[in-house]
Write a protein that holds these residues in place. Structure first.
Motif, short mmCIF file in Angstrom:
data_model
loop_
_atom_site.label_atom_id
_atom_site.label_comp_id
_atom_site.label_asym_id
_atom_site.label_seq_id
_atom_site.Cartn_x
_atom_site.Cartn_y
_atom_site.Cartn_z
N TYR A 108 1.14 3.82 4.98
CA TYR A 108 2.60 3.94 5.04
C TYR A 108 3.16 2.84 5.94
N ARG A 109 4.18 2.12 5.41
CA ARG A 109 4.83 1.07 6.20
C ARG A 109 6.32 1.32 6.11
N GLY A 110 6.86 2.06 7.10
CA GLY A 110 8.26 2.47 7.04
C GLY A 110 8.46 3.35 5.81
N PRO A 111 9.45 3.04 4.97
CA PRO A 111 9.69 3.84 3.78
C PRO A 111 8.74 3.53 2.63
N GLU A 112 7.91 2.50 2.79
CA GLU A 112 7.02 2.08 1.71
C GLU A 112 5.70 2.85 1.75
N VAL A 113 5.12 3.05 0.58
CA VAL A 113 3.76 3.55 0.45
C VAL A 113 2.93 2.46 -0.22
N LEU A 114 1.84 2.04 0.42
CA LEU A 114 0.98 0.98 -0.10
C LEU A 114 -0.38 1.58 -0.44
N ARG A 115 -0.90 1.23 -1.62
CA ARG A 115 -2.19 1.74 -2.05
C ARG A 115 -3.02 0.62 -2.68
N ARG A 116 -4.33 0.85 -2.63
CA ARG A 116 -5.29 -0.05 -3.24
C ARG A 116 -5.09 -1.49 -2.76
N ASP A 117 -4.91 -2.44 -3.65
CA ASP A 117 -4.90 -3.83 -3.22
C ASP A 117 -3.60 -4.25 -2.53
N GLN A 118 -2.64 -3.33 -2.45
CA GLN A 118 -1.40 -3.63 -1.73
C GLN A 118 -1.52 -3.39 -0.23
N VAL A 119 -2.58 -2.69 0.19
CA VAL A 119 -2.75 -2.38 1.61
C VAL A 119 -3.13 -3.65 2.36
N ASP A 120 -2.39 -3.95 3.43
CA ASP A 120 -2.74 -5.12 4.24
C ASP A 120 -3.46 -4.66 5.50
N GLY A 121 -3.99 -5.60 6.23
CA GLY A 121 -4.80 -5.25 7.40
C GLY A 121 -4.08 -5.44 8.71
N THR A 122 -2.77 -5.62 8.68
CA THR A 122 -2.02 -5.82 9.92
C THR A 122 -0.84 -4.86 9.96
N THR A 123 -0.19 -4.80 11.11
CA THR A 123 1.02 -3.98 11.26
C THR A 123 2.23 -4.89 11.39
N THR A 124 3.41 -4.32 11.15
CA THR A 124 4.64 -5.09 11.26
C THR A 124 4.84 -5.59 12.69
N ASP A 125 4.59 -4.72 13.67
CA ASP A 125 4.71 -5.13 15.07
C ASP A 125 3.76 -6.29 15.38
N GLN A 126 2.55 -6.20 14.88
CA GLN A 126 1.58 -7.26 15.14
C GLN A 126 2.06 -8.59 14.59
N ARG A 127 2.58 -8.55 13.35
CA ARG A 127 3.07 -9.81 12.76
C ARG A 127 4.27 -10.35 13.51
N LEU A 128 5.14 -9.45 13.99
CA LEU A 128 6.32 -9.88 14.74
C LEU A 128 5.94 -10.56 16.04
N LEU A 129 4.97 -9.96 16.75
CA LEU A 129 4.63 -10.46 18.09
C LEU A 129 3.64 -11.62 18.06
N ASP A 130 2.83 -11.68 17.01
CA ASP A 130 1.80 -12.71 16.96
C ASP A 130 2.25 -13.98 16.26
N ASP A 131 3.19 -13.86 15.32
CA ASP A 131 3.52 -14.99 14.45
C ASP A 131 4.30 -16.04 15.21
N LYS A 132 3.72 -17.22 15.34
CA LYS A 132 4.41 -18.35 15.97
C LYS A 132 4.57 -19.49 14.97
N GLY A 133 4.37 -19.18 13.70
CA GLY A 133 4.33 -20.25 12.71
C GLY A 133 5.62 -20.42 11.94
N SER A 134 5.52 -20.41 10.63
CA SER A 134 6.62 -20.74 9.74
C SER A 134 7.82 -19.82 9.93
N ALA A 135 9.00 -20.38 9.75
CA ALA A 135 10.24 -19.58 9.79
C ALA A 135 10.70 -19.19 8.39
#
Length: 270
Positions: free
Chosen positions: A10-37
């Protein structure tokens, strides 16, 4: 057999299953991402920008008082009769107690803003990001620039009590027919629309009457929503009369009806 939901996420209101499941969290991407805008240009981020435009527009315009939208061509040059007529419209609307709202651009919009500002009234410009126009004209006293046409157009019909439409092109036609459609479908009521310039507009009205109405595509009542005149005093008088009859409040409601929850001066539900 039952589906395997071991990979469900579960990612907020979304439900992800099978190949749609990612291995990171939204907070992680927000705090770690220093790359592309590039994320600035994705649809979810655009939703926030759209929301911000509505919030900014509502907050800025909620207390402007009774106002009339004035439309006309950005290509009307100073010295053209329509430019002088737009100035007169702005000036006389202010004398009648209205603020004047335009698209904030040059030409007839500039003239209406000039007339309103020089008359000591409130001159409002709602600009739009375009590839061929630059900013708000110098006669705008309160201005907002929008990215999105639909957010801007909502502000026109929410905070104006009527439209005065001078000779114009596609943008003017767009505002005119949107107002007619909203009135026809009952989305806005007590909303006078006056076309100023009989020579310019009579061909359009003749086509609507002789072709569109004759073919049953509209009703006679739809055409009755339009008034055609060359007399600025008549245009202003119609706005005053509609307002006196109990037109829309500045928050867009009808007389005797509560405003939307949370609007200034209106009680909110607990």
């Amino acid at each position: 057999m039952p589906r395997d939901l071991s990979g469900e996420k579960y990612r907020g209101p979304e439900v992800l299953r099978r190949d749609q499941v990612d291995g990171t969290t939204t907070d992680q991407r927000l705090l770690d991402d220093k790359g592309s805008a590039a994320w600035l240009h994705t649809d979810p981020w655009r939703v926030l920008r759209i929301q911000a435009e509505f919030v900014e527009g509502f907050g800025s315009l909620a207390e402007i008082g009774p106002a009339i939208g004035v439309f006309g061509s950005a290509r009307t040059p100073e010295g053209h009769p329509s430019y002088a007529q737009a100035e007169e419209v702005g000036r006389k609307l202010v004398a009648a107690g209205f603020a004047v709202i335009t698209g904030g651009g040059p030409g007839a919009m500039e003239a209406a803003n000039k007339g309103a500002s020089e008359a000591g009234g409130l001159s409002v410009g709602l600009g739009i990001e375009l590839p061929f126009e630059t900013g708000l004209n110098q006669w705008v006293d309160k201005g907002i620039n929008f990215r999105y046409f639909f957010a801007r157009k909502t502000m026109f019909v929410k905070y104006a009590q009527g439209f005065v439409v001078l000779p114009g092109g596609l943008g003017t036609f767009d505002e005119l027919f949107e107002a007619l459609t909203l009135a026809q479908t009952g989305k806005i009521t007590s909303f006078p629309i006056v076309l100023v310039g009989t020579t310019y507009w009579q061909g359009l009205l003749a086509w609507l009457r002789d072709t569109v109405l004759a073919d049953g595509k509209i009703s006679a009542a739809d055409l009755d929503r339009l008034t055609l005149t060359d007399d600025v005093d008549e245009a202003v008088r119609l706005m005053v009369e509609a307002s006196a009859k109990g037109g829309r409040s500045r928050q867009g409601g009808q007389p005797g009806e509560p405003g939307e929850p949370g609007e200034p001066g209106e009680p909110s539900s607990p």
